[in-house]
Scaffold this active site. Structure first.
Site, PDB file in Angstrom:
ATOM      1  N   GLY A  46     -24.809 -17.569  12.765  1.00  0.00           N
ATOM      2  CA  GLY A  46     -25.850 -16.771  13.387  1.00  0.00           C
ATOM      3  C   GLY A  46     -26.727 -17.641  14.257  1.00  0.00           C
ATOM      4  N   HIS A 100     -36.323 -16.127  11.919  1.00  0.00           N
ATOM      5  CA  HIS A 100     -36.517 -16.982  13.106  1.00  0.00           C
ATOM      6  C   HIS A 100     -37.393 -16.265  14.139  1.00  0.00           C
ATOM      7  CE1 HIS A 100     -34.176 -20.612  12.573  1.00  0.00           C
ATOM      8  NE2 HIS A 100     -33.077 -19.959  12.264  1.00  0.00           N
ATOM      9  N   HIS A 108     -32.112 -14.231   7.622  1.00  0.00           N
ATOM     10  CA  HIS A 108     -32.386 -15.589   8.110  1.00  0.00           C
ATOM     11  C   HIS A 108     -32.723 -15.550   9.610  1.00  0.00           C
ATOM     12  CE1 HIS A 108     -31.321 -20.074   8.168  1.00  0.00           C
ATOM     13  NE2 HIS A 108     -31.371 -19.757   9.449  1.00  0.00           N
ATOM     14  N   GLU A 109     -31.911 -14.795  10.390  1.00  0.00           N
ATOM     15  CA  GLU A 109     -32.143 -14.747  11.843  1.00  0.00           C
ATOM     16  C   GLU A 109     -33.419 -13.986  12.188  1.00  0.00           C
ATOM     17  OE1 GLU A 109     -30.547 -16.827  13.367  1.00  0.00           O
ATOM     18  OE2 GLU A 109     -28.892 -17.033  11.965  1.00  0.00           O
ATOM     19  N   GLN A 155     -34.123 -20.283  18.765  1.00  0.00           N
ATOM     20  CA  GLN A 155     -33.381 -21.528  18.505  1.00  0.00           C
ATOM     21  C   GLN A 155     -32.829 -22.150  19.786  1.00  0.00           C
ATOM     22  OE1 GLN A 155     -30.935 -19.672  15.148  1.00  0.00           O
ATOM     23  NE2 GLN A 155     -31.101 -21.800  14.505  1.00  0.00           N
ATOM     24  N   CYS A 176     -29.149 -24.356   8.413  1.00  0.00           N
ATOM     25  CA  CYS A 176     -29.633 -23.771   9.667  1.00  0.00           C
ATOM     26  C   CYS A 176     -29.311 -24.743  10.790  1.00  0.00           C
ATOM     27  CB  CYS A 176     -31.139 -23.556   9.569  1.00  0.00           C
ATOM     28  SG  CYS A 176     -31.886 -22.946  11.086  1.00  0.00           S
ATOM     29  N   LEU A 177     -28.862 -24.196  11.934  1.00  0.00           N
ATOM     30  CA  LEU A 177     -28.539 -25.057  13.076  1.00  0.00           C
ATOM     31  C   LEU A 177     -29.772 -25.816  13.568  1.00  0.00           C
ATOM     32  CD1 LEU A 177     -26.151 -22.662  15.026  1.00  0.00           C
ATOM     33  CD2 LEU A 177     -25.523 -24.707  13.742  1.00  0.00           C
TER      34      LEU A 177
END
Ligand code: ZN
Length: 179
Positions: free
Chosen positions: A46, A139, A135-136, A51, A93-94
């Site tokens: 995702g 963000h 999670h997204e 991000q 997480c990226l």
């Protein structure tokens, strides 16, 4: 399509509340395609627009990398409508390289949002998909999974990042699929 740079903790764009998208124009469409390509290349399951440095309420999620694209979700202005139960998932997480931690979230959710064709859709999710969507959406509210773990673990990670920064290094990319 192009790969975009992924911003990582502690960049300020990650703690800002993203703005709703008022109009879907060509620039949002190409941002979304770039986000999809960047998510697959990372690889991750995702990615949220903040991000890649864009403070807009857009997310892309694909939890099935075996059949890439088949279950790809591109959501504009996503909102959690219902949530119940709970699930514990080891999240990465990226934007938080080299760190994972167990996070507790709702086990079942219903999310509504808009597609690229300006169609309103509603998605019921459980398991990894429910985790990834929450999670997204976090963000978009300027939250990282680091905000949902114990202070002790969070401080441990922050200290590690500061140490690497002092040494002029950045944490290497992870091999497991982060969210
Ligand atoms: Zn993330």
């Amino acid at each position: 399509m192009a790969l975009r740079q992924i911003f990582s903790f502690p960049d300020a764009v990650l703690t800002k509340k993203a703005l709703p998208v008022a109009n879907l124009t060509g620039s949002e469409a190409s941002l979304i395609e770039d986000m999809v390509e960047t998510m697959y290349a990372a690889p991750g399951v995702g990615l949220a627009a903040p991000q890649v440095g864009v403070s807009q309420r857009i997310i892309v999620v694909d939890v099935d990398h075996e059949e890439r694209g088949k279950h790809l979700l591109r959501l504009v202005n996503p909102t959690i409508r219902e949530q119940d139960g709970s699930i514990v998932w080891e999240e990465g997480c990226l934007s938080v390289p080299e760190f994972t931690a167990e996070v507790t979230r709702a086990g079942r959710i219903v999310v509504s949002g808009w597609t690229l064709d300006e169609e309103e859709i509603s998605i019921e999710a459980e398991g990894l998909l429910a985790v990834a969507l929450q999670h997204e959406i976090d963000h978009l509210d300027g939250k990282l999974f680091l905000d949902r773990i114990s202070r002790l673990k969070r401080d441990l990670y922050k200290r590690r990042v500061r140490k690497l920064e002092r040494q002029g290094k950045t944490p290497p990319a992870r091999s497991r699929l982060p969210i």
